[in-house]
Each structure stands twice: as C-alpha cells, then as structure tokens.
Design a protein around this motif. Structure first.
Motif: not given
Length: 918
Positions: A74, A97, A101, A233
């Motif tokens: 990410g 990710e 990020l 994420e």
C-alpha cells in the motif's frame, strides 16, 4: 538544536565517534536496526491517525473469496496501480497492505517531482503523475493531495553539467514542459539565498513541485474505492499459491494471508523493499537491494518561503522546500545496505549515520550559505529499494504467469508512480502497456543475473552512487563486469578491445591502439574499505568518453568504419541471442509470431519483426529455415516437423525469449524453443574484400549465384563445421559465421590470417552504430520500440500484409494503414560538424514536430545523421509529401542547426554494395 555547520565540523574532526553529545541530538548509532520513534517532517502521519493499537485488530475489512487482481503493498505504486486498474474498469480489484497505507517506505519519502529526465518515456510518465496528483484526484474526490507547485532549479557548476541541462531543455520543448536556462545573476534574482559565485548557470522548471505522500495515497485509495476497489489493511501476505496448467505452465492461483486466502489469476508485487520476499513466495527472482536513504529537516529559514526545490547534482545534494524550512538530502558513495530486511518494520526509521551523511552538508552550505547557522529540526533515515540499473522493475515475471512486478523504484516511486501505475494497469488489462516500457520490464535482465548476489549488489551500489552523475551518451558501468564472456574475449582483449557491457555480456566497443584495457573487479569507488584501483587503463579510456563533444578516440572509430567500407572488418557478435524454434507446429507458430513470411525453403534467411497485438514492434531479428537433421549439434538440434534458427541482438535476448515463450503458451503451439546462445559464437566479416578473404577459409563457393544474399549454409572453416549466412547489418557485402563455441578461436585466427594482406581489421559496436545509421538500418529499442509499428518505422516490407496469413498484430497494422500514419520515422543529416546523440528536438517550419531517437556521425558521408519520428502539428496523417515539403532544423542544447530530410538512407540508397556491386 545543532546546526549543519556543527554537524560538518564535528564529523570531520571525529569521524568515528558517537556524535550525540557534540550535536545535542538524541543518541545516534551506526546500527542498522530501525528505531521505534523518530521526528518526521510531517505534522501528521498515518501512524498518528490510525494509532498503533490498530495493529492487533485484524484486517480492516473482510477478505473476499476471489478477485480479478490482487495488489500487494500500500505504498505509492500499490495505490497508483489500484487506482488505474479501477479506472480501466477492473471489477473489484483488491489491495492488501500488511500494516497501514504508506507504512513501508512511502511515508518518509521527500515527495519531489521533477518533470525533465534524459528519457522521453520518463518525461511522459512524470507528466502523467503530475496530472493525476495536481488535477485529476482533486477533481474526482474533492480532496487536496498536498501538491505544491513551487518549481525546480537544477544547478550547473561546470560546463558539461550545463550542457546536460540544455539537452533536457530541448527535449522539454517536444513535450510542452516549460524550462529556462538562467545565468548566475538571473538565478540569484530568483533565489536570493543562493550562492551563485561558482555557477555556470541553472535550469529552471517553474511547474515542478512536491507531493505529500500520505495525502496522495489516501486520496488515491478514496478514488479507487469509489470505483469499487477494496483496500484491506493490516493483512500480511504469507504465501502465493501456484498451479501448473495442462501444458506445464506455472500460473498464479491465489494469495494466502494469515486471515484467509483470495483466489486470483493476477498478483501485482508492489511491496517495495519487501518485494524480494514476496517474490520468493512465488519462486520469482526480484533483483533489488535495500539501502538506508536519508535527509535532514532544518529549522525555520527566513526568506526561504516559496523558493523552488534545488538539485545540485555536482554536490550530490537536493534542497526541498518544506514550508519555511528545507529538507536536505542526496546520494552518497557509501550508502548503508540493510542486510536483513525485517518484516516487522512499519512507520520506522533508522538512526542517521552522520559519518555517511556528512558529505552532503558541505555542498548544501556552499549552495545556501544561511544553512551554516541553521538548526536541524529532525532527521529522516529510512529504507529504500534500489536496482542494478536504477530503473524500476515492472511487468510479468518470466517464471510465473500472472505475477506482475511494480517495485524497485530507487526512491523515485512518488514521482514515477502515476505514470508507472497507469502503464502497469494497462499491462495487466490489455496485455501490454501503452508506452514502451522495455527499460523498466523485468525481462530486460538475463535470467542468470537476477539472483546473482554479487552482480545485483555491485550494480545497485554503483547506480545509487552515480545517480547524480552527468548522463553521458557512451558511459559504461564498472560494477558487475565480466559476468558473461564469449569465446573470443581474451583474444580480443589482447588486441586492445575496449569492451561494453550489455546485460552481463562483455561485447567489443572499439579497439584502442594503446593496448589491452581489462575491466578490473569492482572497487566500490573506494567505499567500505575497498582500495581504489590505480593506473586503471579502462577507467581512463572511459573518462575520455565523458563529453558531449567528439571523444578523443573519434578518429579510431572512424578508422574502423572506413576500413569496413574500403576493405573489410571483422565484428565479434557472439553475444547475440541464438534460439531454435522446432517441433510439429513450429511453422504454425512462426507464421503467427513473425510479421514476414518466414516459411520459405530451407536455406533461406528472412529479416522480420515480431509484433504485439497493437501493432507495436517487440523485436526485429533474422529467422533462418532449417533442414531437418538426424544428429543433434550446436548448429542444429534434432527435430520433427519444421525448424527455424533465430538470431536476435544480445541486449534484448532475454526479452525476446520471454516474449516468444509467453506467446507460445498463450496460443498453445506444440513446439519447442531452445536457447543455444552460450553454445555458439558469431563472427561477422563485412566489406568489399570479405568474399576474397572468406573464400580462403570456407570450403564453399561464395559467388552471387552459389550463395545469394539472405541465404545460409553449413560449411567448413578450417575443418570446423559452421553455419554461414550472407547478411549485413552495416550495408556491405558480408557474411555471418555462426560457430560452435570450441571452434571460435581457431576460425577467427584463420580469418584474420587470410585477411592480413587485404586490409582486414577488428571493429566494434561503436563502428556498427555509425555504419548502420548511414545505411538506415534500424536498432530495436532506439529507432524501433514496442509502441512503434513497422509501418511508421519504414519497415512495411517486413509485413506479409499482401498474403492471407494471419499474424500477431496484423489487424492493428491494417487499421493503421487504412486511417493513415500519424507519425513517421525520418532521416536527417546536418552539414555542420556537430555531435548529436538523441533527444534533440525536431523543428519543421517553425514548429516542434518530434525528437531524435538515435544520432551518430557518418564517417563515409562525413556528416551527422539522425533519425526521429515526426508528427503533423494539426493532428493529421503524415504523408511522404508532408515529410519532403518541410524546412527542418534540429535543436541541440538550445541551438538549432539546419537539417536535410531523406526519405531513403543517405548512403547507398539502391543497396548495390550489399549485392556485391562496387
């Protein structure tokens, strides 16, 4: 806080001590482990927004069971690729990710964007990034990315550097990039705090600027998810599941995480420093290394507000405007390798090693003297990934179908991210990028090098250390040399051969009358305790090349060229790629792969192109039809059905191998591609005396009737069986001898002995470059690229459009021919004795219509010759009448030179010499 001057003084006086007490900074160390916390130049980071407690909460959203594309990472490239995939209509692409990020390397990047680079493709990529960040994202989301347009200033403290910048200025005119060469006084007026006493001038680009990494990536994610993409994420990838199809081809099947798996046919590795580890999960080699890369942020500087960003290449330092302060960084000769890349590293920084960083301070203080008394607010030292040629790694990995790379961006991921993300998305969706991306394609590296630790490490170090060096037209690396040598290497070295390096191969560049100039083991420019080489002949000769004028050995290359035109020259072309395409469906495959009709009788050789589905040229090569043989040898394998022998330039051999292999897999042809590049040498003898010389060596009749042009035979040379081909890449009567490796030296010596009294000399690729441009022969990836069609390049004769045979790219060519060519490759000559090398702007009737792709000096016609594609500024088709009717000039370093246009090659346009007519 400590000032930059104090840092310089203390580090110079005590180069090995811990500097924490002397500088008043928190404890510093030379360890390579990441620190837990560090001051950073951004008031808010994603770490502060998300909070560390989020790490233990599991993935930010549930994983889908399947996805068309999964992007891993990410950072800038991951977010840009996801955004562009969504814009191209890919349904629900997923980005994974492992933390949050930008947590890897993107969050601490300087975020600079310079619009001008010494590459037309990179100028286009940078323009797209700038457009996305400064305009598109804000229009789509209403969010500001943090783009600041404060301009860029390139510093020239010597004449050669200013010449380099003038070349960039001329290229910028082709793409509408505003730039101005300023005098020292004009520079002082623009940047009052700058010391200009030692300047030759500067290049000012007013529309350069900076991006905020966090703001840009957050906005990209917002725009992508609005189009249906998913960003997940805190979801580390733990494996890549691979399947083998019915034809034995390895393909991506799924991405595995600690929270479940996602079935997908396509994975994009945008993991930055961690890309090698992700590659290992899939059995893919990713040639990059991790290094520490640092900058410091100053305290407030009165009067610095709104100043442009600065790159002082000769001092190896940049100065980035940071509000009312400056970020100061650069590229040093002894960067610290991050030897053990930790998978736990996120939003972390290393302690700054002042012994390494101090070399940038003196240059910064010299350029902006107020820095001498300015305090240091924070230090930023984080990991970045670097590659062997300082170019990113992109495209589909040759080892695994469906596994794409978008990594290794050499600390330029923010500025190149938009353009590269768009091209990568096109690559995935449409099978190839819109632009020519060969310079970034992972397939540019030979497979023997991509996991060769010494080569990757040495070349990556040198690329880092030379990042700010002047880009001279004929520079060569000193690192990673002597990796691949052909059988004639030692013999030619003794005769004064000055070698070039092309993807591991040592190939002859030119022959020095001063004697042998071997390439020595890499000395890391004296870093890490290595001893600098003394009395290094090769390095001295290379230093003579550091000019934008004619080098001192210009007349040596002239001698090689004129000997070829007047008598004969022998060229060692052993580094060429040499493949066999054989099997029951080899003819069917050849019909599809090659634009020319290569299914001619055995003994024929055809020059052809290999296209992509958009009609762009992926390769040019020769294809020779073989007689079936019952006994395998390096000159012919045993095979059933049809067989072809392919000879392709060695610098692009891996690209060709990978491209042909993928096409065979996609079409499921029942045939085999065999690589014999290491088993065969290639010796080319060219010139009016070539027939007389070779008639003494070969046991074959070499007359026009017995051995016509574009044919080949198995013959004996001093009792050794060789394949002789009557071909030329320099426009002369000549033959290529394809020789088994063990026979190369005796065959070469026999040829040289036979030519002693007939004027035969050794010649290298510098001569080939000059001779071939005189004759108008194309060089792939210079005159001819993957976004150029053979029709545009004047190679329509290589396309079997008059037949009914389908071939790859045919429909695109037919459409292009029907609509008219929007550009054409044309030849120019310049009467003035001025060197040109490519990137010069082409003016027609007062308008810029293109730029030069390749230029060289033609010694036979005694003129500079240049080739470039031109367009009609009105957007209409470019007819031959349009080409011939213009008044042309070529702009070199801001100066225009009158040029004559040619619709045929300026030397021997009727091809008499190739036919043996002198």
């Amino acid at each position: 806080m400590a000032s930059l001057s104090r840092a310089l003084r203390v580090a110079t006086a005590h180069p090995r001590q811990n500097l924490s007490q002397g500088l008043g900074l928190r404890a510093l160390s030379n360890t390579v482990g990441p620190t837990a916390e560090k001051s950073v130049p951004y008031q808010r980071t994603l770490k502060e927004e998300q909070g560390p407690s989020a790490v233990a909460q599991g993935p930010s959203r549930p994983l889908p069971r399947e996805a068309n594309v999964v992007v891993i990472g990410g950072g800038s490239l991951g977010c840009q690729t996801l955004y562009h995939l969504a814009k191209l209509g890919v349904s629900s692409p997923v980005l994974l990710e492992r933390e949050w990020l930008t947590s890897g390397t993107t969050w601490h990047t300087a975020g600079l964007l310079w619009q001008l680079r010494p590459s037309d493709v990179e100028v286009e990529l940078l323009a797209h990034t700038r457009r996305v960040v400064s305009h598109d994202l804000e229009q789509e989301t209403g969010l500001h990315t943090g783009w600041i347009q404060n301009g860029g200033l390139f510093i020239a403290s010597n004449r050669q550097r200013l010449d380099e910048y003038k070349r960039l200025m001329s290229l910028g005119k082709v793409y509408g990039v505003e730039s101005h060469v300023l005098s020292p006084a004009e520079t002082k007026a623009l940047y009052p705090l700058m010391n200009v006493d030692d300047l030759y001038g500067t290049l000012y680009v007013p529309h350069d600027g900076t991006m905020d990494p966090a703001g840009t990536c957050t906005t990209l994610a917002r725009a992508a998810t609005a189009r249906g993409a998913q960003v997940i994420e805190n979801c580390p990838v733990t494996g890549i599941r691979v399947r083998t199809d019915d034809f034995g081809v390895r393909r991506v099947a799924a991405v595995e995480t600690k929270y479940g798996s996602i079935q997908t046919p396509i994975v994009v590795n945008c993991a930055g420093v961690w890309a090698s580890a992700v590659g290992q999960m899939a059995g893919v080699k990713v040639p990059l290394v991790a290094m520490h890369h640092a900058y410091v942020v100053t305290e407030r500087i009165e009067g610095i507000q709104n100043m442009p960003n600065v790159r002082d290449h000769d001092a190896s330092v940049y100065l980035r405007l940071q509000g009312d302060a400056l970020s100061v960084g650069g590229y040093e000769a002894n960067p610290i390798f991050w030897e053990e890349v930790s998978d736990k590293f996120a939003f972390g920084l290393f302690d700054l090693d002042w012994d390494v960083f101090t070399q940038h301070i003196e240059g910064a203080i010299n350029r902006v003297p107020v820095l001498e008394k300015t305090g240091i607010k924070s230090t930023v030292c984080g990991p970045e990934s670097f590659t062997p040629d300082h170019k990113p790694l992109m495209g589909e990995a040759p080892e695994l179908r469906g596994f794409f790379l978008g990594c290794g961006f050499n600390s330029a991921g923010m500025m190149l991210g938009g353009g590269c993300g768009q091209e990568l998305a096109h690559w995935i969706v449409h099978g190839r990028p819109e632009k020519d991306m060969y310079g970034y394609d992972i397939r540019r590296f030979h497979h023997s090098l991509t996991d060769h630790h010494r080569w990757v490490r040495e070349r990556s170090h040198e690329s880092y250390a030379k990042n700010y060096s002047v880009v001279f037209p004929h520079d060569e690396p000193l690192a990673g040399r002597n990796m691949r040598k052909d059988p004639l290497h030692e013999e030619l070295l003794r005769q004064g051969c000055v070698f070039q390096e092309r993807h591991g191969w040592e190939r002859p560049g030119w022959f020095s009358p001063r004697g042998a100039a071997p390439v020595l083991d890499y000395d890391y420019y004296g870093a890490y305790g290595h001893k600098l080489h003394k009395d290094y002949a090769y390095n001295r000769l290379l230093g003579d090349e550091y000019t934008f004028g004619f080098p001192p050995h210009h007349d040596v290359i002239k001698k090689e060229c004129l000997a070829c035109r007047g008598a004969a020259a022998v060229f060692n072309m052993s580094y060429f790629g040499k493949f066999y395409l054989v099997g029951p469906e080899a003819r069917k495959a050849a019909d599809w792969l090659f634009s020319a009709d290569v299914s001619r009788p055995p003994g024929s050789t055809v020059y052809t192109c290999m296209l992509n589905h958009r009609g762009g040229t992926e390769s040019d090569l020769t294809v020779s039809r073989l007689d079936p043989g019952s006994q395998a040898s390096p000159l012919a394998p045993t095979f059933e059905g049809d067989g072809y022998y392919l000879a392709v330039g060695g610098a692009v051999a891996q690209h060709n191998w990978s491209y042909i292999t993928s096409m065979l897999q996609d079409q499921q042809f029942r045939c085999q591609l065999i690589d014999s590049s290491e088993d065969l040498g290639m010796i080319s003898i060219q010139g009016p005396a070539s027939r007389a010389i070779l008639q003494k060596v070969l046991d074959a009749d070499l007359s026009n009737e017995a051995f016509p042009f574009s044919t080949h035979k198995l013959v004996r040379a001093t009792k050794h069986l060789v394949r002789a081909m009557r071909l030329s890449f320099v426009g002369e009567l000549g033959w290529e001898l394809h020789v088994p490796r063990a026979a190369c030296v005796p065959v070469y010596k026999a040829i040289m002995a036979a030519g002693t009294k007939l004027g035969l000399i050794n010649a290298g690729y510098r001569a080939i470059d000059s001779l071939s441009i005189e004759k108008g022969y194309r060089h792939w990836h210079v005159d001819l690229r993957a976004d150029d069609s053979p029709l545009e390049a004047g190679l329509a004769f290589t396309c079997k459009l008059k037949s009914a045979i389908p071939f790859l790219g045919r429909e695109a060519l037919e459409q292009q021919r029907a609509l008219g060519l929007r550009r054409r490759l044309v030849c120019f000559t310049v009467d003035e004795k001025v060197p040109m090398f490519g990137l010069e702007a082409i003016w027609r009737n007062g308008h810029v219509v293109g730029h030069i792709r390749r230029a060289d000096f033609g010694f036979t016609i005694d003129k500079t010759i240049a080739y470039g594609y031109i367009r009609d500024p009105s957007g209409g088709p470019v007819s031959l009448d349009f080409v011939k009717s213009g008044d042309y000039a070529l702009e070199r370093m801001g100066v225009t030179y009158a040029a004559q246009v040619h619709v045929k090659s300026p030397f021997d346009p009727d091809n008499k010499r190739v036919k043996g007519i002198y």
